[in-house]
Design an enzyme around this catalytic site. Structure first.
Site, PDB file in Angstrom:
ATOM      1  N   THR A   1      -8.240   6.485   9.300  1.00 62.11           N
ATOM      2  CA  THR A   1      -7.875   5.183   8.753  1.00 62.11           C
ATOM      3  C   THR A   1      -9.026   4.225   8.997  1.00 62.11           C
ATOM      4  O   THR A   1      -9.907   4.480   9.821  1.00 62.11           O
ATOM      5  CB  THR A   1      -6.575   4.659   9.389  1.00 62.11           C
ATOM      6  OG1 THR A   1      -6.142   3.472   8.699  1.00 62.11           O
ATOM      7  CG2 THR A   1      -6.767   4.348  10.870  1.00 62.11           C
TER       8      THR A   1
ATOM      9  N   GLY B   1       1.096  -1.271   4.288  1.00 65.59           N
ATOM     10  CA  GLY B   1       1.576   0.032   3.875  1.00 65.59           C
ATOM     11  C   GLY B   1       2.344   0.776   4.951  1.00 65.59           C
ATOM     12  O   GLY B   1       3.550   0.949   4.849  1.00 65.59           O
ATOM     13  N   HIS B   2       1.651   1.176   6.013  1.00 69.15           N
ATOM     14  CA  HIS B   2       2.262   2.043   7.022  1.00 69.15           C
ATOM     15  C   HIS B   2       3.528   1.429   7.622  1.00 69.15           C
ATOM     16  O   HIS B   2       4.587   2.081   7.662  1.00 69.15           O
ATOM     17  CB  HIS B   2       1.250   2.352   8.133  1.00 69.15           C
ATOM     18  CG  HIS B   2       1.783   3.269   9.179  1.00 69.15           C
ATOM     19  ND1 HIS B   2       1.811   4.643   9.029  1.00 69.15           N
ATOM     20  CD2 HIS B   2       2.333   3.020  10.393  1.00 69.15           C
ATOM     21  CE1 HIS B   2       2.356   5.191  10.104  1.00 69.15           C
ATOM     22  NE2 HIS B   2       2.668   4.233  10.947  1.00 69.15           N
TER      23      HIS B   2
ATOM     24  N   HIS C   1      -3.902  11.806   0.514  1.00 69.36           N
ATOM     25  CA  HIS C   1      -2.707  11.017   0.153  1.00 69.36           C
ATOM     26  C   HIS C   1      -2.811  10.636  -1.327  1.00 69.36           C
ATOM     27  O   HIS C   1      -2.360  11.384  -2.179  1.00 69.36           O
ATOM     28  CB  HIS C   1      -2.494   9.825   1.085  1.00 69.36           C
ATOM     29  CG  HIS C   1      -3.740   9.169   1.595  1.00 69.36           C
ATOM     30  ND1 HIS C   1      -4.660   8.544   0.772  1.00 69.36           N
ATOM     31  CD2 HIS C   1      -4.219   9.035   2.861  1.00 69.36           C
ATOM     32  CE1 HIS C   1      -5.633   8.041   1.503  1.00 69.36           C
ATOM     33  NE2 HIS C   1      -5.413   8.331   2.779  1.00 69.36           N
TER      34      HIS C   1
ATOM     35  N   ASN D   1       0.865  -1.185   0.000  1.00 67.30           N
ATOM     36  CA  ASN D   1       0.000   0.000   0.000  1.00 67.30           C
ATOM     37  C   ASN D   1       0.902   1.235   0.000  1.00 67.30           C
ATOM     38  O   ASN D   1       1.682   1.448   0.937  1.00 67.30           O
ATOM     39  CB  ASN D   1      -0.903  -0.018   1.235  1.00 67.30           C
ATOM     40  CG  ASN D   1      -1.919   1.108   1.227  1.00 67.30           C
ATOM     41  OD1 ASN D   1      -1.631   2.226   0.830  1.00 67.30           O
ATOM     42  ND2 ASN D   1      -3.127   0.813   1.685  1.00 67.30           N
TER      43      ASN D   1
ATOM     44  N   HIS E   1      -5.581   3.514  -1.541  1.00 60.87           N
ATOM     45  CA  HIS E   1      -6.871   3.769  -0.886  1.00 60.87           C
ATOM     46  C   HIS E   1      -7.186   5.258  -1.028  1.00 60.87           C
ATOM     47  O   HIS E   1      -6.915   6.055  -0.119  1.00 60.87           O
ATOM     48  CB  HIS E   1      -6.798   3.368   0.592  1.00 60.87           C
ATOM     49  CG  HIS E   1      -8.113   3.410   1.300  1.00 60.87           C
ATOM     50  ND1 HIS E   1      -8.433   2.550   2.332  1.00 60.87           N
ATOM     51  CD2 HIS E   1      -9.202   4.207   1.152  1.00 60.87           C
ATOM     52  CE1 HIS E   1      -9.646   2.821   2.779  1.00 60.87           C
ATOM     53  NE2 HIS E   1     -10.132   3.841   2.075  1.00 60.87           N
TER      54      HIS E   1
ATOM     55  N   HIS F   1      -3.945  -4.450   7.934  1.00 59.09           N
ATOM     56  CA  HIS F   1      -4.022  -3.405   8.956  1.00 59.09           C
ATOM     57  C   HIS F   1      -3.119  -3.764  10.140  1.00 59.09           C
ATOM     58  O   HIS F   1      -3.384  -4.696  10.883  1.00 59.09           O
ATOM     59  CB  HIS F   1      -5.437  -3.136   9.452  1.00 59.09           C
ATOM     60  CG  HIS F   1      -5.602  -1.717   9.942  1.00 59.09           C
ATOM     61  ND1 HIS F   1      -6.062  -0.704   9.146  1.00 59.09           N
ATOM     62  CD2 HIS F   1      -5.308  -1.153  11.133  1.00 59.09           C
ATOM     63  CE1 HIS F   1      -6.078   0.430   9.821  1.00 59.09           C
ATOM     64  NE2 HIS F   1      -5.621   0.191  11.037  1.00 59.09           N
ATOM     65  N   ASP F   2      -2.044  -3.011  10.259  1.00 54.83           N
ATOM     66  CA  ASP F   2      -1.080  -3.126  11.356  1.00 54.83           C
ATOM     67  C   ASP F   2      -0.270  -4.420  11.334  1.00 54.83           C
ATOM     68  O   ASP F   2       0.364  -4.778  12.335  1.00 54.83           O
ATOM     69  CB  ASP F   2      -1.758  -2.955  12.719  1.00 54.83           C
ATOM     70  CG  ASP F   2      -2.182  -1.521  12.974  1.00 54.83           C
ATOM     71  OD1 ASP F   2      -1.733  -0.631  12.226  1.00 54.83           O
ATOM     72  OD2 ASP F   2      -2.974  -1.275  13.899  1.00 54.83           O
TER      73      ASP F   2
ATOM     74  N   ARG G   1       4.801  18.365   0.850  1.00 53.90           N
ATOM     75  CA  ARG G   1       5.740  19.386   0.370  1.00 53.90           C
ATOM     76  C   ARG G   1       5.348  19.954  -0.997  1.00 53.90           C
ATOM     77  O   ARG G   1       5.855  20.983  -1.418  1.00 53.90           O
ATOM     78  CB  ARG G   1       7.146  18.770   0.296  1.00 53.90           C
ATOM     79  CG  ARG G   1       8.275  19.747   0.043  1.00 53.90           C
ATOM     80  CD  ARG G   1       8.449  20.722   1.200  1.00 53.90           C
ATOM     81  NE  ARG G   1       9.533  21.656   0.937  1.00 53.90           N
ATOM     82  CZ  ARG G   1      10.782  21.481   1.353  1.00 53.90           C
ATOM     83  NH1 ARG G   1      11.106  20.415   2.069  1.00 53.90           N
ATOM     84  NH2 ARG G   1      11.715  22.374   1.082  1.00 53.90           N
TER      85      ARG G   1
ATOM     86  N   GLU H   1      -8.758   0.143  -2.880  1.00 54.44           N
ATOM     87  CA  GLU H   1      -9.687  -0.033  -1.769  1.00 54.44           C
ATOM     88  C   GLU H   1     -10.288   1.307  -1.389  1.00 54.44           C
ATOM     89  O   GLU H   1      -9.700   2.366  -1.593  1.00 54.44           O
ATOM     90  CB  GLU H   1      -8.993  -0.687  -0.569  1.00 54.44           C
ATOM     91  CG  GLU H   1      -7.828   0.086   0.000  1.00 54.44           C
ATOM     92  CD  GLU H   1      -7.161  -0.646   1.148  1.00 54.44           C
ATOM     93  OE1 GLU H   1      -7.161  -1.888   1.150  1.00 54.44           O
ATOM     94  OE2 GLU H   1      -6.636   0.039   2.050  1.00 54.44           O
TER      95      GLU H   1
ATOM     96  N   ARG I   1      -9.172   8.690  -0.916  1.00 56.63           N
ATOM     97  CA  ARG I   1     -10.281   9.251  -0.136  1.00 56.63           C
ATOM     98  C   ARG I   1     -10.737  10.556  -0.771  1.00 56.63           C
ATOM     99  O   ARG I   1      -9.994  11.174  -1.542  1.00 56.63           O
ATOM    100  CB  ARG I   1      -9.837   9.448   1.314  1.00 56.63           C
ATOM    101  CG  ARG I   1      -9.721   8.121   2.079  1.00 56.63           C
ATOM    102  CD  ARG I   1      -9.414   8.340   3.554  1.00 56.63           C
ATOM    103  NE  ARG I   1      -9.673   7.154   4.336  1.00 56.63           N
ATOM    104  CZ  ARG I   1      -8.792   6.182   4.547  1.00 56.63           C
ATOM    105  NH1 ARG I   1      -7.591   6.263   4.018  1.00 56.63           N
ATOM    106  NH2 ARG I   1      -9.108   5.126   5.278  1.00 56.63           N
TER     107      ARG I   1
END
Length: 239
Positions: free
Chosen positions: A101, A214-215, A50, A7, A43, A191-192, A18, A70, A45
């Protein structure tokens, strides 16, 4: 082997903070694939904080593995985007407007009629559909009657409990995955998930098709380098 979809939302967040095009989102997607990732996830939004909608069209041109979009299918703009781009997979997430999130799966019982309707729209366009669900057997059972191809297990609860009791943390996911497999659903997860908890999860969810990360992966890449990080995650899935 479970596939790794990277992701790249956080890359877009850094770029947007920036202005300009540094880091180059398109090049990062190409590099993730070159380093071994088997998919790219975004993803978008509504506020485009992002991933921008324009990014999705550009990514479609260059992604050579599997493109997964997603998002909240209750937003018509999202539906129109997916139908225009036609990714290999769309993952439906019940996000609220302005949500930071994703934090819960679909109530597949309450939203049964709606899910049947929207899933049919995407499948008619030849797009594989996955829906975000909590690790609850009843929700998985109801998901199987919506027409979806896959479910994506929401793994935040697993990640939070992993350090305290990993066996207890993974138990509901094993039950949910077994139910999904028996009902003919493909199984994704996300997720996580990170380098600490991914291997144990993948070993216990034996029918796991794909993880979307991703994160944690982008954060690890700051210290370990992107190529090394992608390959480290792949090794966790291979064990």
């Amino acid at each position: 082997m479970t596939r790794l979809s990277v992701n790249i939302n956080k890359i877009a967040t850094l770029r947007n903070s920036r202005g300009g095009n540094n880091p180059n989102l398109i090049q990062v997607a190409k590099d993730c694939e070159r380093f071994g990732a088997q998919g790219i996830t975004v993803h978008p939004r509504p506020d485009e904080r992002h991933i921008r909608y324009a990014d999705v069209y550009e990514l479609k041109k260059i992604v050579t593995t599997e493109f997964n979009i997603e998002g909240n299918c209750q937003e018509q703009k999202f539906v129109d985007l997916v139908l225009a781009v036609k990714p290999e997979q769309v993952t439906l997430v019940p996000d609220a407007l302005g949500q930071i999130t994703s934090n819960h799966g679909w109530d597949t019982i309450k939203n049964q009629d709606y899910l049947k309707e929207i899933i049919a729209v995407f499948k008619k366009a030849g797009i594989r559909v996955s829906i975000f669900v909590d690790p609850v057997v009843e929700m998985v059972e109801a998901a199987a009657t919506t027409g979806t191809d896959r479910i994506e297990l929401y793994t935040e609860a697993y990640a939070h409990q992993y350090l305290n009791n990993k066996d207890l943390a993974v138990a509901p996911y094993i039950k949910a995955a077994e139910t999904a497999h028996q009902l003919g659903l493909g199984i994704n997860a996300g997720h996580d998930l990170d380098l600490n908890n991914l291997q144990f999860f993948a070993q216990n969810i034996t029918s796991l098709d794909e993880v979307s990360i991703g994160h944690a992966l982008v954060s690890d890449a700051l210290y370990l380098g992107l190529e090394n990080t992608v390959q480290m995650y792949l090794r966790q899935l291979a064990k």
